[in-house]
Design a protein around this motif. Sequence first.
Motif, PDB file in Angstrom:
ATOM      1  N   GLN A  58       0.716  -1.140  -0.072  1.00  0.00           N
ATOM      2  CA  GLN A  58       0.094   0.185  -0.416  1.00  0.00           C
ATOM      3  C   GLN A  58       0.732   1.225   0.284  1.00  0.00           C
ATOM      4  N   GLY A  59       1.816   0.719   0.893  1.00  0.00           N
ATOM      5  CA  GLY A  59       2.626   2.654   0.870  1.00  0.00           C
ATOM      6  C   GLY A  59       3.782   2.172  -0.448  1.00  0.00           C
ATOM      7  N   VAL A  60       4.234   1.581  -0.664  1.00  0.00           N
ATOM      8  CA  VAL A  60       5.042   1.965  -2.517  1.00  0.00           C
ATOM      9  C   VAL A  60       4.318   2.245  -2.813  1.00  0.00           C
ATOM     10  N   MET A  61       2.666   1.787  -3.576  1.00  0.00           N
ATOM     11  CA  MET A  61       1.490   2.083  -4.343  1.00  0.00           C
ATOM     12  C   MET A  61       1.453   3.935  -4.458  1.00  0.00           C
ATOM     13  N   ILE A  62       0.836   3.875  -2.965  1.00  0.00           N
ATOM     14  CA  ILE A  62       0.897   5.565  -2.643  1.00  0.00           C
ATOM     15  C   ILE A  62       2.495   6.572  -3.334  1.00  0.00           C
ATOM     16  N   PHE A  63       3.234   6.187  -2.320  1.00  0.00           N
ATOM     17  CA  PHE A  63       4.418   6.907  -2.713  1.00  0.00           C
ATOM     18  C   PHE A  63       5.205   7.104  -5.032  1.00  0.00           C
TER      19      PHE A  63
ATOM     20  N   ILE B 126       4.316 -12.075  -2.371  1.00  0.00           N
ATOM     21  CA  ILE B 126       6.058 -12.231  -3.117  1.00  0.00           C
ATOM     22  C   ILE B 126       6.141 -11.203  -4.724  1.00  0.00           C
ATOM     23  N   ALA B 127       4.996 -12.488  -5.121  1.00  0.00           N
ATOM     24  CA  ALA B 127       5.295 -11.880  -7.147  1.00  0.00           C
ATOM     25  C   ALA B 127       4.624 -10.783  -7.380  1.00  0.00           C
ATOM     26  N   GLY B 128       3.812  -9.890  -5.998  1.00  0.00           N
ATOM     27  CA  GLY B 128       2.502  -8.873  -6.442  1.00  0.00           C
ATOM     28  C   GLY B 128       3.671  -7.851  -5.509  1.00  0.00           C
ATOM     29  N   LEU B 129       4.807  -7.643  -4.648  1.00  0.00           N
ATOM     30  CA  LEU B 129       6.510  -7.012  -4.280  1.00  0.00           C
ATOM     31  C   LEU B 129       7.111  -6.975  -5.912  1.00  0.00           C
ATOM     32  N   VAL B 130       7.583  -8.111  -6.555  1.00  0.00           N
ATOM     33  CA  VAL B 130       8.118  -8.532  -7.369  1.00  0.00           C
ATOM     34  C   VAL B 130       7.856  -6.927  -9.112  1.00  0.00           C
ATOM     35  N   MET B 131       6.651  -7.498  -9.567  1.00  0.00           N
ATOM     36  CA  MET B 131       6.178  -6.616  -9.831  1.00  0.00           C
ATOM     37  C   MET B 131       6.292  -4.917  -9.742  1.00  0.00           C
ATOM     38  N   VAL B 132       5.758  -5.185  -8.519  1.00  0.00           N
ATOM     39  CA  VAL B 132       6.258  -3.639  -7.704  1.00  0.00           C
ATOM     40  C   VAL B 132       7.157  -3.145  -8.238  1.00  0.00           C
ATOM     41  N   LEU B 133       8.593  -3.373  -8.212  1.00  0.00           N
ATOM     42  CA  LEU B 133       9.493  -3.664  -8.254  1.00  0.00           C
ATOM     43  C   LEU B 133       9.924  -3.068  -9.532  1.00  0.00           C
TER      44      LEU B 133
ATOM     45  N   TYR C  19       2.695   4.704 -18.633  1.00  0.00           N
ATOM     46  CA  TYR C  19       1.829   4.305 -19.107  1.00  0.00           C
ATOM     47  C   TYR C  19       1.996   2.359 -18.013  1.00  0.00           C
ATOM     48  N   GLY C  20       3.213   2.068 -18.750  1.00  0.00           N
ATOM     49  CA  GLY C  20       4.093   0.828 -18.155  1.00  0.00           C
ATOM     50  C   GLY C  20       3.820   0.414 -16.262  1.00  0.00           C
ATOM     51  N   SER C  21       4.584   1.271 -16.371  1.00  0.00           N
ATOM     52  CA  SER C  21       5.357   1.652 -15.029  1.00  0.00           C
ATOM     53  C   SER C  21       3.677   2.125 -13.966  1.00  0.00           C
ATOM     54  N   LEU C  22       2.904   2.336 -14.543  1.00  0.00           N
ATOM     55  CA  LEU C  22       1.168   2.047 -13.590  1.00  0.00           C
ATOM     56  C   LEU C  22       0.493   1.222 -13.676  1.00  0.00           C
ATOM     57  N   ILE C  23       0.523   0.712 -14.332  1.00  0.00           N
ATOM     58  CA  ILE C  23      -0.272  -0.458 -14.682  1.00  0.00           C
ATOM     59  C   ILE C  23       0.495  -1.700 -14.052  1.00  0.00           C
ATOM     60  N   LEU C  24       2.050  -1.872 -13.795  1.00  0.00           N
ATOM     61  CA  LEU C  24       2.416  -3.262 -13.049  1.00  0.00           C
ATOM     62  C   LEU C  24       2.625  -2.733 -12.343  1.00  0.00           C
ATOM     63  N   LEU C  25       2.269  -1.461 -11.062  1.00  0.00           N
ATOM     64  CA  LEU C  25       1.873  -1.268  -9.921  1.00  0.00           C
ATOM     65  C   LEU C  25       0.814  -1.372  -9.361  1.00  0.00           C
ATOM     66  N   GLY C  26      -0.222  -1.616 -10.416  1.00  0.00           N
ATOM     67  CA  GLY C  26      -1.587  -1.313 -10.677  1.00  0.00           C
ATOM     68  C   GLY C  26      -1.749  -2.921  -9.885  1.00  0.00           C
ATOM     69  N   VAL C  27      -1.158  -3.775 -11.003  1.00  0.00           N
ATOM     70  CA  VAL C  27      -1.435  -5.074 -11.072  1.00  0.00           C
ATOM     71  C   VAL C  27      -0.616  -5.801  -9.718  1.00  0.00           C
ATOM     72  N   GLY C  28       0.674  -5.212  -9.596  1.00  0.00           N
ATOM     73  CA  GLY C  28       1.542  -5.629  -7.941  1.00  0.00           C
ATOM     74  C   GLY C  28       0.821  -5.188  -6.799  1.00  0.00           C
ATOM     75  N   TRP C  29       0.216  -4.048  -6.578  1.00  0.00           N
ATOM     76  CA  TRP C  29      -0.635  -3.804  -5.081  1.00  0.00           C
ATOM     77  C   TRP C  29      -1.774  -4.794  -5.181  1.00  0.00           C
ATOM     78  N   ASN C  30      -2.282  -5.141  -6.871  1.00  0.00           N
ATOM     79  CA  ASN C  30      -3.430  -6.460  -6.095  1.00  0.00           C
ATOM     80  C   ASN C  30      -2.898  -7.253  -6.052  1.00  0.00           C
ATOM     81  N   PHE C  31      -1.967  -8.480  -6.340  1.00  0.00           N
ATOM     82  CA  PHE C  31      -1.508  -9.501  -5.689  1.00  0.00           C
ATOM     83  C   PHE C  31      -1.241  -9.191  -4.540  1.00  0.00           C
TER      84      PHE C  31
END
Length: 398
Positions: free
Chosen positions: A228-233, A284-291, A307-319
Motif C-alpha cells: 500500500q505504501g509504495v503504491m501511494i508513493f 511476493i510476486a506482487g512485490l516483484v511486479m512493484v519492483l 503507462y507501463g510503470s503505473l499498470i505494473l504498479l496496480g497489478v503488483g498492489w493487487n497481488f
Amino acid sequence: MQVMWISRNVNFIGLLFANTILGVAMPMLLILGGLTGLMLAPTEGLVTLPASVQTLAGLLAAAPCSLFMGRYGRRIGFAAGGCVAITGALLATYALIADSFVLLCAAHFVLGAALASFQYFRFAAAEVVSTEWQPVAISLMLTSGLVAAIAGPEIFIMAKDALAPIPLAGAYAALAAVLLFGITPLAAVRIPRTEDPSPKLNITRFSALSELRRGPVRRAVGIAAVSQGVMIFLMIPTPLAMIGCGFVEATAGDVIRWHVVAMFAPSFFTGFLIKRFGAEQIAIAGLVMVLAAALAAAAGLSAAHFYGSLILLGVGWNFGFIGATSLLASAVTAGEKAAIQGVNDTIIALVSTVCAFAAGLVVTGYGWAVLAFVTMAVLLITFVILAMGRKQARLEQI
C-alpha cells in the motif's frame, strides 16, 4: 447442507453489493476534497487540509472500528459506519451552504473515520465462506473498487450542480443518498459469531502488538503495508511528474485511470491464483511486479514508461495486498481478529500517510527518477527482511 450453502452465499452477495455501493464514496471524496478546499480555504497552504484530516481520521479510527465490530458484529459495524458517513456528507453539504471551511474540515474528519470501517469488508468476506474459498472471497470483494472508480466520478459530474448556485454541494448531498442506499443490502446479511476455543479469546489492541512477533502475522502486516505504501508513493506524484515532463492533464489522468483499472481488475482471478499457489507466494510476486514498476519508472520519461510503470504498479498492489490479506485471515483466530486486524489497518494507514507526504517532498525536491530509486531500495530491503524471516523460521523448526 444446501440451506447453509445458500445462506453463506446470500451473506457474501449482500456484503459485495454493500461494499460496491459504499465504495463510491472514496473516489468522490478524492475529487471533492481538493476542489472544496480550493473554494473555502482562507490561504493556499490550507487547500489540502480537508483531505489531510480525512486521512488522519482514518488512521485514528482503524483500530477502534475493528474492536467495535469485534464486540457488536460486522453488520452493525458497517451500518454504523454508513450512518456516520451520511452524517459527514450532510455536514459537508451544509458547510458549503454556510461557506464554512471549519465545518468542511470537520465533515471530512467524520467521513474519514466512517470510511475506515469499510476497509473491513475484505475480512468479513472471508468470514462468510469456507476456509478454502477465503482468498477468492477477499479477491472478489476488492473488485468493487473497479466499479467505484468508474461510478464515483460519474455521480460527481451528474450531481455537482444539483444545488446551484452553490457549487459542489449537490455532490455531497448525492453522496449521502448513495450511502443510505449502500447500507440497505446489509439487512440481508447474517454473519455468524465464531466460537473460538483459543485462550486468547479477547486480546486487547495493545496486546495485539505482541502478536506481530509471530512470523505469519508479521509477514502479512509487513507485505500489506509495503504494498500500500509504495503504491501511494509512486501513484500520488505521477500527474505532477508527467505535467513537469510536458504531458497534458488529460494524458496524466488517463495514466491514473488505467492504474486504477490495473489495481482492481485482477481481483477477478487473484483469489484463484492464491488457491493454486498460496497467499505468500502471490503476495511476493506482487512485490516483484512493484519492483518492475519502479524499474520502468526509472528507465525513462516517455508516455509508454509512465503507462507501463503505473499498470505494473496496480497489478503488483493487487497481488501484494490481497495476498497479504489472505495470509492474515488464515493466521489469526476468531478471538484475535478484531484486535490484530485493527493493528494491521492502523499500520497500513500510518505507512500510507507517511508515504503520501514523503512522495511530494521527494518528487519536487529531487525528481521522478530519485523517487523510483527510493522505491526500489525499499523493496530490496523488504525482500532481504522476508528472506531472513524465512531462514529464521526454518531454523526454529529444526
